[in-house]
Design a protein around this motif. Structure first.
Motif, PDB file in Angstrom:
ATOM      1  N   VAL A 263       0.646  -1.313   0.132  1.00 33.15           N
ATOM      2  CA  VAL A 263       0.205  -0.086  -0.210  1.00 33.15           C
ATOM      3  C   VAL A 263       0.847   1.234   0.177  1.00 33.15           C
ATOM      4  CG1 VAL A 263      -1.552   1.436   1.186  1.00 33.15           C
ATOM      5  CG2 VAL A 263      -2.225  -1.349   1.222  1.00 33.15           C
ATOM      6  N   ALA A 264       2.043   0.936   0.513  1.00 34.60           N
ATOM      7  CA  ALA A 264       2.240   2.467   0.935  1.00 34.60           C
ATOM      8  C   ALA A 264       3.299   2.871  -0.547  1.00 34.60           C
ATOM      9  CB  ALA A 264       3.708   2.351   2.346  1.00 34.60           C
ATOM     10  N   LYS A 265       3.642   1.379  -1.058  1.00 32.71           N
ATOM     11  CA  LYS A 265       5.049   0.973  -2.330  1.00 32.71           C
ATOM     12  C   LYS A 265       4.236   1.041  -2.928  1.00 32.71           C
ATOM     13  CE  LYS A 265       8.621   2.195   0.832  1.00 32.71           C
ATOM     14  NZ  LYS A 265       9.204   3.719   0.603  1.00 32.71           N
ATOM     15  N   GLY A 266       3.484   1.632  -3.388  1.00 31.44           N
ATOM     16  CA  GLY A 266       2.486   1.022  -4.611  1.00 31.44           C
ATOM     17  C   GLY A 266       2.870   1.183  -5.809  1.00 31.44           C
ATOM     18  N   GLU A 267       2.766   2.863  -5.582  1.00 34.81           N
ATOM     19  CA  GLU A 267       3.923   3.244  -6.576  1.00 34.81           C
ATOM     20  C   GLU A 267       5.356   3.526  -6.879  1.00 34.81           C
ATOM     21  OE1 GLU A 267       0.945   5.370  -8.799  1.00 34.81           O
ATOM     22  OE2 GLU A 267       0.580   3.444  -7.695  1.00 34.81           O
ATOM     23  N   GLU A 268       6.251   3.084  -6.549  1.00 36.38           N
ATOM     24  CA  GLU A 268       8.017   2.991  -6.346  1.00 36.38           C
ATOM     25  C   GLU A 268       7.648   2.507  -7.847  1.00 36.38           C
ATOM     26  OE1 GLU A 268       9.561   1.862  -3.354  1.00 36.38           O
ATOM     27  OE2 GLU A 268       9.512   3.487  -2.360  1.00 36.38           O
ATOM     28  N   GLY A 269       6.878   1.493  -8.553  1.00 36.49           N
ATOM     29  CA  GLY A 269       7.419   0.386  -9.599  1.00 36.49           C
ATOM     30  C   GLY A 269       6.975   1.725 -10.768  1.00 36.49           C
ATOM     31  N   LYS A 270       6.526   2.304 -11.204  1.00 39.11           N
ATOM     32  CA  LYS A 270       6.091   3.280 -11.853  1.00 39.11           C
ATOM     33  C   LYS A 270       7.447   4.365 -11.261  1.00 39.11           C
ATOM     34  CE  LYS A 270       0.970   2.955 -11.747  1.00 39.11           C
ATOM     35  NZ  LYS A 270      -0.492   3.277 -11.394  1.00 39.11           N
ATOM     36  N   ALA A 271       7.824   4.623 -10.476  1.00 45.15           N
ATOM     37  CA  ALA A 271       9.040   5.690  -9.964  1.00 45.15           C
ATOM     38  C   ALA A 271      10.262   4.977 -10.406  1.00 45.15           C
ATOM     39  CB  ALA A 271       9.363   6.507  -9.109  1.00 45.15           C
ATOM     40  N   GLN A 272      10.226   4.114 -11.222  1.00 43.41           N
ATOM     41  CA  GLN A 272      11.284   3.890 -11.339  1.00 43.41           C
ATOM     42  C   GLN A 272      11.319   2.870 -13.055  1.00 43.41           C
ATOM     43  OE1 GLN A 272      11.458  -0.239  -8.708  1.00 43.41           O
ATOM     44  NE2 GLN A 272      13.685   0.736  -7.097  1.00 43.41           N
ATOM     45  N   ASP A 273      10.520   2.866 -13.249  1.00 44.03           N
ATOM     46  CA  ASP A 273      10.164   2.736 -14.571  1.00 44.03           C
ATOM     47  C   ASP A 273      10.497   4.391 -15.277  1.00 44.03           C
ATOM     48  OD1 ASP A 273       9.790   0.099 -14.762  1.00 44.03           O
ATOM     49  OD2 ASP A 273       7.696   0.733 -14.909  1.00 44.03           O
ATOM     50  N   MET A 274       9.753   5.386 -14.927  1.00 47.69           N
ATOM     51  CA  MET A 274      10.391   6.999 -14.945  1.00 47.69           C
ATOM     52  C   MET A 274      11.891   6.747 -15.123  1.00 47.69           C
ATOM     53  SD  MET A 274       8.482   9.781 -13.894  1.00 47.69           S
ATOM     54  CE  MET A 274       7.046   9.370 -13.259  1.00 47.69           C
ATOM     55  N   ILE A 275      12.326   6.644 -13.953  1.00 50.49           N
ATOM     56  CA  ILE A 275      14.165   6.782 -13.991  1.00 50.49           C
ATOM     57  C   ILE A 275      14.742   6.308 -14.896  1.00 50.49           C
ATOM     58  CG2 ILE A 275      16.153   6.652 -12.856  1.00 50.49           C
ATOM     59  CD1 ILE A 275      14.217   7.641 -10.293  1.00 50.49           C
ATOM     60  N   ARG A 276      14.233   5.055 -15.285  1.00 55.81           N
ATOM     61  CA  ARG A 276      14.892   4.063 -15.964  1.00 55.81           C
ATOM     62  C   ARG A 276      14.644   4.464 -17.237  1.00 55.81           C
ATOM     63  NH1 ARG A 276      13.461  -0.265 -14.325  1.00 55.81           N
ATOM     64  NH2 ARG A 276      14.749  -0.745 -12.591  1.00 55.81           N
ATOM     65  N   ARG A 277      13.828   5.066 -17.833  1.00 56.13           N
ATOM     66  CA  ARG A 277      13.446   5.589 -19.360  1.00 56.13           C
ATOM     67  C   ARG A 277      13.765   7.169 -19.595  1.00 56.13           C
ATOM     68  NH1 ARG A 277       7.518   4.615 -21.484  1.00 56.13           N
ATOM     69  NH2 ARG A 277       8.418   5.524 -23.449  1.00 56.13           N
TER      70      ARG A 277
END
Length: 334
Positions: A263-277
């Motif tokens: 719940v607290a970390k649910g959006e972290e994957g999106k943030a990491q994909d953003m940095i990777r791109r």
């Protein structure tokens, strides 16, 4: 005597034999004329507080990405809380408070957007890895002031670098920063997690609370007092065994119920994909890097320049750049 010399004399007469005196600093990489009013460590505090990287901390994630509400911590408020805890410990041990504060204020200048989620993805992408403490030192040595760096004292730089990781600072002021950082983030992360409904006060194991206390202020006070009492008269900064074990158990609790909470970390994957791109884009289009990173590109390579650029971004700026590069603009008829 100048005001600075009077302050240095006071340090010699009042501080512990284990303290690092400003007058005995190992100095700066580039010698500068002494200030008549400030010691070298007081001067470093000002250099850090007035730098651009420090101002960006207010828009960088501490634990929760883009939380709704004004009372959640950011990297800036975390830094200020660490600074206050560190100074209190330093005062209790009669160590150099100015050195302690300077290192505390600079310890997270190299942190990425989106907190440790950003750090993890940059560590995967960047050849040779990425560590925020190493990047913090790079910020003050290389990136600030248009590439000149802040030219901080050796002891402040070591405190910044050694606040995490295997290396230990030579000064007790630098060593206590590591504990102050842990005391601050564990307790304010509990506070934020309770505010966000991720955990409830009664979720914290009773055996931990019986040692550290049952409230935010009780835990911080107990941990700070324990460090002072366990370290007085010693040539090191320590915790007593019961408090060290209780804080270890509290960290394990936080990792299980907060730091890895979906719940607290649910959006972290999106943030990491953003940095990777973003990283991949600037790798392929280095001419689009801002002018101040072109010199780094020429001297240290594209990857280093891209990493420095992205690590320095705030959360909002990273989202904005991602939108500019990858999200189609709305079409309208004028």
């Amino acid at each position: 005597m100048t005001i600075r010399e009077e302050t240095e004399a006071l340090e010699r007469s009042q501080l512990s034999p284990h303290a690092c005196l400003a007058a005995q600093s190992r100095g700066r990489a580039r010698p500068v004329e002494e200030c008549p009013t400030r010691t070298c460590f007081q001067r470093d505090i000002d250099r850090i507080v007035h730098c651009k990287a420090f101002r960006r901390l207010k828009h960088k994630t501490q634990v929760f990405l883009e939380p709704e509400g004004d009372h959640y911590r950011t990297r800036m408020t975390h830094t200020l809380e660490v600074s206050r805890i560190a100074r209190t410990i330093a005062r209790g041990l009669r160590l150099n408070e100015d050195l302690t504060e300077a290192a505390a204020l600079g310890h997270d200048l190299g942190h990425t957007p989106f907190g440790h989620a950003g750090e993890r993805v940059l560590s995967e992408i960047m050849p040779g890895g990425f560590e925020h403490n190493v990047q913090s030192l790079r910020v003050v040595d290389r990136l600030e002031k248009d590439g000149e760096g802040l030219n901080l004292c050796y002891e402040v730089r070591r405190g910044i670098l050694c606040h995490t990781g295997p290396d230990r600072a030579e000064t007790l002021e630098g060593r206590l920063l590591r504990l102050a950082d842990q005391i601050a983030y564990i307790n304010h992360d509990i506070d934020d997690a309770i505010r966000g409904g991720i955990i409830y006060p009664m979720d914290i194991p009773v055996d931990i609370s019986q040692v550290l206390g049952f409230t935010h202020s009780e835990r911080i006070n107990a941990l700070v007092v324990d460090v002072i009492e366990a370290s007085r008269g010693k040539d090191d900064v320590l915790q007593s065994p019961p408090f060290r074990e209780a804080m270890h158990q509290l960290r394990e609790f936080m990792f299980e119920y907060v730091y890895r909470n979906p719940v607290a970390k649910g959006e972290e994957g999106k943030a990491q994909d953003m940095i990777r791109r973003l990283f991949e884009h600037y790798q392929g289009h280095p001419d689009e890097l801002p002018a101040e990173f072109q010199e780094i590109r020429a001297r240290e390579g594209v990857d280093r320049a891209v990493c420095d650029y992205i690590a320095g971004m705030t959360d909002k700026y990273a989202v904005e750049k991602f939108g500019d590069l990858f999200i189609p603009m709305a079409w309208s008829v004028k």
